[in-house]
Design a protein around this motif. Structure first.
Motif, PDB file in Angstrom:
ATOM      1  N   LYS A  62      -0.296   7.078  10.788  1.00 15.57           N
ATOM      2  CA  LYS A  62       0.967   7.648  11.275  1.00 15.57           C
ATOM      3  C   LYS A  62       0.727   8.961  12.023  1.00 15.57           C
ATOM      4  O   LYS A  62       1.416   9.258  13.003  1.00 15.57           O
ATOM      5  N   PHE A 103      11.965   9.405   3.797  1.00 18.39           N
ATOM      6  CA  PHE A 103      11.969   8.254   2.891  1.00 18.39           C
ATOM      7  C   PHE A 103      13.257   7.463   3.115  1.00 18.39           C
ATOM      8  O   PHE A 103      14.356   7.996   2.968  1.00 18.39           O
ATOM      9  N   PRO A 138      12.842  -2.622   2.363  1.00 22.84           N
ATOM     10  CA  PRO A 138      11.907  -3.362   1.507  1.00 22.84           C
ATOM     11  C   PRO A 138      10.568  -2.642   1.333  1.00 22.84           C
ATOM     12  O   PRO A 138       9.922  -2.779   0.294  1.00 22.84           O
ATOM     13  N   MET A 139      10.168  -1.833   2.349  1.00 25.09           N
ATOM     14  CA  MET A 139       8.878  -1.126   2.235  1.00 25.09           C
ATOM     15  C   MET A 139       8.867  -0.151   1.057  1.00 25.09           C
ATOM     16  O   MET A 139       7.851   0.015   0.386  1.00 25.09           O
ATOM     17  N   PRO A 183      10.404   9.264  10.393  1.00 27.41           N
ATOM     18  CA  PRO A 183      11.326   9.120   9.264  1.00 27.41           C
ATOM     19  C   PRO A 183      10.757   9.784   8.004  1.00 27.41           C
ATOM     20  O   PRO A 183       9.539   9.895   7.839  1.00 27.41           O
ATOM     21  N   ASP A 220       8.628 -10.307  15.394  1.00 22.64           N
ATOM     22  CA  ASP A 220       8.076 -10.078  14.049  1.00 22.64           C
ATOM     23  C   ASP A 220       7.030 -11.149  13.801  1.00 22.64           C
ATOM     24  O   ASP A 220       7.097 -12.246  14.365  1.00 22.64           O
ATOM     25  N   GLN A 221       6.073 -10.818  12.933  1.00 22.89           N
ATOM     26  CA  GLN A 221       5.117 -11.879  12.567  1.00 22.89           C
ATOM     27  C   GLN A 221       5.813 -12.912  11.687  1.00 22.89           C
ATOM     28  O   GLN A 221       5.377 -14.054  11.607  1.00 22.89           O
ATOM     29  N   ASN A 222       6.882 -12.500  11.030  1.00 28.34           N
ATOM     30  CA  ASN A 222       7.709 -13.429  10.264  1.00 28.34           C
ATOM     31  C   ASN A 222       8.863 -13.869  11.164  1.00 28.34           C
ATOM     32  O   ASN A 222       9.907 -13.220  11.246  1.00 28.34           O
ATOM     33  N   GLY A 242      13.554  -1.950  11.677  1.00 29.52           N
ATOM     34  CA  GLY A 242      13.535  -2.782  12.885  1.00 29.52           C
ATOM     35  C   GLY A 242      14.808  -3.613  13.011  1.00 29.52           C
ATOM     36  O   GLY A 242      15.407  -3.706  14.089  1.00 29.52           O
TER      37      GLY A 242
END
Ligand SMILES: NC(=O)c1ccc[n+]([C@@H]2O[C@H](COP(=O)([O-])OP(=O)(O)OC[C@H]3O[C@@H](n4cnc5c(N)ncnc54)[C@H](O)[C@@H]3O)[C@@H](O)[C@H]2O)c1
Length: 245
Positions: free
Chosen positions: A157, A185, A189-190, A183, A35-37, A17
């Motif tokens: 997904k 791999f 951070p995921m 996508p 974002d939630q953050n 993102g």
């Protein structure tokens, strides 16, 4: 390539993102990083040049925070977003026999219901304003192949891809295109918590022999957001380094 586009990107505080915000703004789009953050979304905006970009707090699984975010955008931006990138996503990995209802539900609520809620809110605004648009949903290769420990994630997904195809058929008449990126791999951070041993196993299977970079997904997002993909809708583009399904 994206001058005149107003792009709302969810999950904009990290990984793919954030890279999408950077690449789309490089191409001339005005960016709304959601974002939630919220502080991470604000940090994304600080990485962009130009003062017309903004960040908003949004939990994609919660329709009232989506309405609040869209209302606050309306007061700051001249028109509704005409590009939406549904990038917010989570994993709650666990083997199927041990997976709790909560682990299943949380992943469903963010990855699939979140894509539905934000898409519907944005598309209603576009249809009302008689504007064209491009919606880009982020699925995963795992939705095609399955993956041990990810029954919840893989199901959401696969759902995102089927959702996209259906909505594309309904919205074509409104000049709104809807596509999926799949996508493989990607280093974000995921995937940073994936043990090295498992990473090496996957890398060996990838024809390009490496994980992708978030920017490599963002470049394809940029193409789908632009009018260069004006005859592309209801489809899925694999960005997997050659990993086939
Ligand atoms: N990294 C990969 O290998 C990979 C592969 C295939 C698909 N994807 C998908 O790409 C998308 C982005 O993943 P990433 O790797 O950049 O992950 P990431 O963890 O780096 O970023 C995800 C972002 O989504 C945000 N988010 C989580 N829940 C949210 C919610 N309820 N509302 C709003 N924001 C929320 C997080 O705060 C974070 O900023 C996800 O949909 C993911 O499933 C990633």
């Amino acid at each position: 390539m994206l001058a005149g586009k107003i792009a709302l990107i969810t999950g904009a505080g990290s990984g793919i993102g954030r890279a999408a915000c950077q690449i789309l703004s490089r191409e001339g789009a005005q960016i709304i990083a959601a974002d939630q953050n919220e502080s991470n979304a604000a940090q994304t905006i600080e990485l962009l040049s130009g003062s017309h970009h903004l960040s908003v707090s949004m939990d994609v699984s919660n329709s009232s925070t989506i309405s609040q975010a869209l209302s606050s955008i309306q007061s700051d931006v001249s028109a509704p977003p005409n590009v939406l990138v549904n990038c917010a996503g989570i994993t709650r990995d666990e083997f199927f026999l041990k997976m709790s209802e909560k682990q299943f539900q949380e992943v469903f609520d963010v990855n699939l219901k979140g894509t539905f809620l934000v898409s519907q809110a944005v598309c209603r605004n576009l249809v009302e304003a008689k504007l064209s648009g491009s919606i880009i949903n982020i699925a995963s290769i795992v939705g095609r192949t399955g993956n041990m420990g990810q029954a919840n994630y893989a199901a959401t997904k696969a759902g995102v891809e089927a959702f996209t195809k259906s909505v594309a058929q309904e919205l074509a008449g409104f000049s709104i295109r809807v596509n999926t990126i799949i996508p493989g791999f990607i280093d974000t951070p995921m995937t940073s918590t994936v043990p090295d041993k498992v990473k090496q196993k996957f890398q060996h299977l990838i024809p390009l022999k490496r994980f992708g970079k978030p920017e490599e997904i963002a470049e394809v997002i940029s193409f789908l957001a632009s009018d260069r993909s004006s005859y592309v809708t209801g489809t899925s583009i694999l960005v997997t380094g050659g990993l086939a399904t």
